[in-house]
Design a protein around this motif. Sequence first.
Motif, mmCIF file in Angstrom:
data_model
loop_
_atom_site.group_PDB
_atom_site.id
_atom_site.type_symbol
_atom_site.label_atom_id
_atom_site.label_comp_id
_atom_site.label_asym_id
_atom_site.label_seq_id
_atom_site.Cartn_x
_atom_site.Cartn_y
_atom_site.Cartn_z
ATOM 1 N N MET A 3 0.850 -1.189 0.000
ATOM 2 C CA MET A 3 0.000 0.000 0.000
ATOM 3 C C MET A 3 0.891 1.247 0.000
ATOM 4 S SD MET A 3 -3.095 -1.181 2.558
ATOM 5 C CE MET A 3 -2.184 -0.746 3.991
ATOM 6 N N PRO A 4 1.605 1.513 -1.090
ATOM 7 C CA PRO A 4 2.567 2.617 -1.093
ATOM 8 C C PRO A 4 1.946 4.000 -0.919
ATOM 9 C CG PRO A 4 2.314 1.710 -3.294
ATOM 10 C CD PRO A 4 1.553 0.811 -2.359
ATOM 11 N N MET A 5 0.683 4.162 -1.208
ATOM 12 C CA MET A 5 0.038 5.459 -1.050
ATOM 13 C C MET A 5 -0.489 5.667 0.372
ATOM 14 S SD MET A 5 0.739 6.587 -3.912
ATOM 15 C CE MET A 5 -0.042 8.168 -3.861
ATOM 16 N N GLN A 6 -0.403 4.631 1.214
ATOM 17 C CA GLN A 6 -0.872 4.721 2.593
ATOM 18 C C GLN A 6 0.221 4.237 3.542
ATOM 19 O OE1 GLN A 6 -4.407 2.400 2.867
ATOM 20 N NE2 GLN A 6 -5.523 3.613 1.386
ATOM 21 N N PRO A 7 1.340 4.962 3.657
ATOM 22 C CA PRO A 7 2.415 4.507 4.547
ATOM 23 C C PRO A 7 1.967 4.528 6.002
ATOM 24 C CG PRO A 7 2.857 6.721 3.796
ATOM 25 C CD PRO A 7 1.649 6.240 3.046
ATOM 26 N N LEU A 8 2.449 3.578 6.762
ATOM 27 C CA LEU A 8 2.132 3.497 8.178
ATOM 28 C C LEU A 8 3.325 4.027 8.961
ATOM 29 C CD1 LEU A 8 0.158 2.476 10.342
ATOM 30 C CD2 LEU A 8 1.416 0.334 10.307
ATOM 31 N N ARG A 9 3.105 5.010 9.788
ATOM 32 C CA ARG A 9 4.181 5.595 10.575
ATOM 33 C C ARG A 9 3.964 5.228 12.043
ATOM 34 N NH1 ARG A 9 6.375 8.419 6.656
ATOM 35 N NH2 ARG A 9 5.117 9.613 5.214
ATOM 36 N N SER A 10 5.080 4.900 12.697
ATOM 37 C CA SER A 10 4.995 4.496 14.089
ATOM 38 C C SER A 10 6.245 4.960 14.823
ATOM 39 C CB SER A 10 4.877 2.973 14.160
ATOM 40 O OG SER A 10 4.736 2.557 15.478
ATOM 41 N N PRO A 11 6.130 5.371 16.077
ATOM 42 C CA PRO A 11 7.276 5.899 16.814
ATOM 43 C C PRO A 11 8.132 4.816 17.478
ATOM 44 C CG PRO A 11 5.341 6.095 18.159
ATOM 45 C CD PRO A 11 4.903 5.519 16.828
ATOM 46 N N VAL A 12 8.483 3.764 16.758
ATOM 47 C CA VAL A 12 9.337 2.716 17.309
ATOM 48 C C VAL A 12 10.742 2.868 16.743
ATOM 49 C CG1 VAL A 12 7.445 1.089 17.690
ATOM 50 C CG2 VAL A 12 8.660 1.071 15.532
ATOM 51 N N THR A 13 11.735 2.418 17.519
ATOM 52 C CA THR A 13 13.118 2.500 17.054
ATOM 53 C C THR A 13 13.768 1.134 17.118
ATOM 54 O OG1 THR A 13 13.925 3.020 19.258
ATOM 55 C CG2 THR A 13 13.384 4.883 17.837
ATOM 56 N N GLY A 14 14.792 0.951 16.303
ATOM 57 C CA GLY A 14 15.531 -0.288 16.282
ATOM 58 C C GLY A 14 16.615 -0.222 15.237
ATOM 59 N N ASP A 15 17.517 -1.202 15.254
ATOM 60 C CA ASP A 15 18.567 -1.186 14.241
ATOM 61 C C ASP A 15 18.198 -1.996 13.013
ATOM 62 O OD1 ASP A 15 19.278 -3.902 14.957
ATOM 63 O OD2 ASP A 15 20.428 -3.078 16.608
ATOM 64 N N SER A 16 17.172 -2.837 13.111
ATOM 65 C CA SER A 16 16.663 -3.529 11.922
ATOM 66 C C SER A 16 15.237 -4.007 12.164
ATOM 67 C CB SER A 16 17.567 -4.698 11.525
ATOM 68 O OG SER A 16 17.585 -5.682 12.528
ATOM 69 N N ALA A 17 14.536 -4.236 11.058
ATOM 70 C CA ALA A 17 13.148 -4.676 11.125
ATOM 71 C C ALA A 17 12.879 -5.660 9.998
ATOM 72 C CB ALA A 17 12.209 -3.486 11.012
ATOM 73 N N LEU A 18 12.002 -6.613 10.271
ATOM 74 C CA LEU A 18 11.577 -7.588 9.262
ATOM 75 C C LEU A 18 10.065 -7.626 9.215
ATOM 76 C CD1 LEU A 18 13.857 -10.668 10.053
ATOM 77 C CD2 LEU A 18 14.080 -9.093 8.147
ATOM 78 N N MET A 19 9.513 -7.512 8.028
ATOM 79 C CA MET A 19 8.070 -7.620 7.841
ATOM 80 C C MET A 19 7.740 -9.073 7.558
ATOM 81 S SD MET A 19 5.572 -5.593 7.875
ATOM 82 C CE MET A 19 3.840 -5.658 7.556
ATOM 83 N N ASN A 20 6.721 -9.595 8.211
ATOM 84 C CA ASN A 20 6.273 -10.959 7.954
ATOM 85 C C ASN A 20 5.820 -11.058 6.501
ATOM 86 O OD1 ASN A 20 4.138 -13.129 7.747
ATOM 87 N ND2 ASN A 20 4.892 -13.506 9.813
ATOM 88 N N PRO A 21 6.239 -12.103 5.770
ATOM 89 C CA PRO A 21 5.878 -12.195 4.355
ATOM 90 C C PRO A 21 4.403 -12.480 4.091
ATOM 91 C CG PRO A 21 7.096 -14.142 5.037
ATOM 92 C CD PRO A 21 7.117 -13.194 6.190
#
Length: 84
Positions: A3-21
């Motif tokens: 959904m590139p026209m509806q980005p989700l923004r969240s105030p979390v931090t980390g050095d890496s992230a993985l999205m479940n496929p």
Amino acid sequence: MNMPMQPLRSPVTGDSALMNPNSRILALKAKLPGTTRDHIQIFNIEAKVKIKSHKIPKQVVFWKWITSKITQTSVYHWSIEGYS
């Protein structure tokens, strides 16, 4: 990404992230300050809730979603189901 026209923004931090496929679940990894340990958290993006959190006793070198469900000398498999 789907959904590139509806980005989700969240105030979390980390050095890496993985999205479940297969679902809108995000795994986030961050180094614990002053240690060689990592902290992994799993979030349900749609419900905006943290599903699980765990402080790994070692530094995570490689991590990956193996199934819709990891260190240099060890492999950890962690299910997101249940309460453990």
